[in-house]
Scaffold this motif. Sequence first.
Motif, PDB file in Angstrom:
ATOM      1  N   ALA A  79      41.179  14.039   5.506  1.00 21.55           N
ATOM      2  CA  ALA A  79      41.890  15.215   6.020  1.00 21.55           C
ATOM      3  C   ALA A  79      43.077  14.721   6.858  1.00 21.55           C
ATOM      4  O   ALA A  79      42.913  14.298   8.003  1.00 21.55           O
ATOM      5  N   LYS A  80      44.260  14.773   6.265  1.00 22.13           N
ATOM      6  CA  LYS A  80      45.419  14.094   6.856  1.00 22.13           C
ATOM      7  C   LYS A  80      45.788  14.629   8.235  1.00 22.13           C
ATOM      8  O   LYS A  80      46.475  13.952   9.005  1.00 22.13           O
ATOM      9  N   ILE A  81      45.347  15.819   8.551  1.00 27.11           N
ATOM     10  CA  ILE A  81      45.694  16.420   9.842  1.00 27.11           C
ATOM     11  C   ILE A  81      45.234  15.541  11.014  1.00 27.11           C
ATOM     12  O   ILE A  81      45.799  15.616  12.101  1.00 27.11           O
ATOM     13  N   LEU A 120      48.505  16.461  25.416  1.00 29.10           N
ATOM     14  CA  LEU A 120      49.001  17.197  24.254  1.00 29.10           C
ATOM     15  C   LEU A 120      49.786  16.252  23.360  1.00 29.10           C
ATOM     16  O   LEU A 120      50.656  15.525  23.845  1.00 29.10           O
ATOM     17  N   LYS A 121      49.487  16.268  22.075  1.00 30.83           N
ATOM     18  CA  LYS A 121      50.230  15.421  21.139  1.00 30.83           C
ATOM     19  C   LYS A 121      51.008  16.293  20.154  1.00 30.83           C
ATOM     20  O   LYS A 121      50.462  17.243  19.598  1.00 30.83           O
ATOM     21  N   PHE A 122      52.271  15.973  19.966  1.00 30.48           N
ATOM     22  CA  PHE A 122      53.089  16.712  19.003  1.00 30.48           C
ATOM     23  C   PHE A 122      53.496  15.775  17.870  1.00 30.48           C
ATOM     24  O   PHE A 122      54.052  14.706  18.100  1.00 30.48           O
ATOM     25  N   ARG A 124      49.546   4.256  10.290  1.00 31.91           N
ATOM     26  CA  ARG A 124      50.245   5.518  10.032  1.00 31.91           C
ATOM     27  C   ARG A 124      49.404   6.708  10.510  1.00 31.91           C
ATOM     28  O   ARG A 124      48.182   6.716  10.342  1.00 31.91           O
ATOM     29  N   GLY A 125      50.107   7.656  11.092  1.00 36.78           N
ATOM     30  CA  GLY A 125      49.400   8.813  11.655  1.00 36.78           C
ATOM     31  C   GLY A 125      48.758   8.510  13.000  1.00 36.78           C
ATOM     32  O   GLY A 125      47.992   9.304  13.541  1.00 36.78           O
ATOM     33  N   GLY A 126      49.086   7.346  13.572  1.00 40.08           N
ATOM     34  CA  GLY A 126      48.376   6.840  14.752  1.00 40.08           C
ATOM     35  C   GLY A 126      48.630   7.572  16.053  1.00 40.08           C
ATOM     36  O   GLY A 126      47.937   7.315  17.043  1.00 40.08           O
ATOM     37  N   SER A 127      49.590   8.499  16.078  1.00 42.11           N
ATOM     38  CA  SER A 127      49.833   9.223  17.338  1.00 42.11           C
ATOM     39  C   SER A 127      48.621  10.059  17.746  1.00 42.11           C
ATOM     40  O   SER A 127      48.359  10.238  18.942  1.00 42.11           O
ATOM     41  N   ASP A 128      47.893  10.562  16.762  1.00 40.44           N
ATOM     42  CA  ASP A 128      46.656  11.295  17.082  1.00 40.44           C
ATOM     43  C   ASP A 128      45.693  10.372  17.838  1.00 40.44           C
ATOM     44  O   ASP A 128      45.030  10.782  18.793  1.00 40.44           O
ATOM     45  N   TYR A 129      45.636   9.144  17.361  1.00 37.84           N
ATOM     46  CA  TYR A 129      44.733   8.154  17.960  1.00 37.84           C
ATOM     47  C   TYR A 129      45.154   7.882  19.406  1.00 37.84           C
ATOM     48  O   TYR A 129      44.326   7.852  20.320  1.00 37.84           O
TER      49      TYR A 129
HETATM   50 MG    MG Z   1      49.675  12.991  11.553  1.00 41.81          MG
END
Ligand code: MG
Length: 441
Positions: free
Chosen positions: A258-260, A8-10, A200-205
């Motif tokens: 899609a930035k999400i 799970l990623k928050f 940036r946004g790399g936690s999803d990755y």
């Molecule tokens: Mg993000």
Amino acid sequence: MKNKMQVLKFGGTSVGSPQRMKDVCQLVTADGKQKLVVLSAMSGTTNALVEISDYYYKNNPEGAIHMIAQLEQKYMAHVEELYSTDHYKDITRTFLKGVFEGLRSMAKTHFTSIEEKIVLAQGELMSTNMVTNYLLETGVKTVLLSALEMVKTDKNSEPDASYIKEKSRQAIEDNPGYQIYITQGFICRNAYDEIDNLLRGGSDYTACLLGAALEADEIQIWTDIDGMHNNDPRVVEGTVPVRQLNFDEAAELAYFGAKILHPTCIQPAKFAGVPVRLLNTMDPSAPGTIINNDFIPGKIKAVAARDGNVCIQITSSRMLLAYGFLRKVFEIFEQNKTSIDMICTSEVGVSVTIDNTTRLEEIISELKKYGTVQVDNDMTIICVVGDLRQNNLGFETLACEALKNIPVRMISYGGSSHNISFLIHKEDKQATLQALSKVLF
Ligand code: MG
Ligand code: ADP
Ligand code: ASP
């Protein structure tokens, strides 16, 4: 590995205040099942760290120190609010003070990209320490695993999948019996063993890489919205969640703005066949979006936009019948380590888009050997995603019809069976996205 685990990623907003951190802890412990929880920095923190680095780069340590003091004050207040016992307040304060001392000490060093990446890593190091300590304070069997020991990139800055697999499995095996495993999103080590990040946004990755490595049952990306919407909710009113996306559709939407989702995070999940579910921390019972192998025919799913593209057109009367022309053009981009996103060809020329302009001048001067070069800056790629197979009649026409009043620079269709892309001027983005929503949904 026997133990199938949920990952799970928050994101930043989901851990953006002490209360939100408590809510996340409630959410991940409610069913008592083992989980690997990947956390972003608290919202605003990475941006602040970028600014601090900027001050250091610009040789303005006073500016950096001022921002560090502000950030430190905020975090110290969070400690008061988050914990109820002196013990956990003390150990967390000590950890955070070490972080802020480290940030201040950069004033004495020559600031390079190596220091910058160390600075940028502090947000995730702080949030994971805080949440781990909170879980421990509330009696949950929790262990903090360092992403710096599990996630690594190779010489091409691509994640090293076999390293990640080996190290993440090892880390969990070495720490058996915990209910919650916490780790940092975004941060990693690179091929030279330096601290680095997944952009940036790399936690999803991170979540998708670890979910794939551990062959998780499911990867859940918890954020501040109810799943992937059918258009950019920051630009268009009345967007609605899309309940299911195919891996390829999601990858396309992520890559094209899609930035999400981080632009390349879907690939490892797709490769490992692990479904990804997008969920809303602010409304946990909302269904969100499931991303899997299913494909729903006959539907246009969503539209996304990505700014910051440069369009390069090369025209040459000699292109006609000149085999090898395209190879020469592409080699120039390859030699300059610049990847091409969109491409359109005609008898006399080729247009491509790039978003990395680091080597634009070199590229242009090389291209001029082969024809006339024209460059358009500030272009936006609009990507329409869904069932766009050739037999599925009418959707291309609909998308083109929606853009009848927009000056379109390039159209790309047929590269895959689920995407049609338009290149437009950035100032026409809102009108384009609105028009597409009106016609397609
Ligand atoms: Mg993000
Ligand atoms: P996090 O900090 O949790 O990673 P992000 O800000 O990176 O969250 O991503 C969530 C945001 O993405 C939403 O708040 C929304 O504004 C934006 N967004 C852009 N396009 C979309 C889309 N198609 N569907 C949902 N959210 C989108
Ligand atoms: N904290 C990082 C960022 O703001 C990574 C992330 O949130 O995904 O970009």
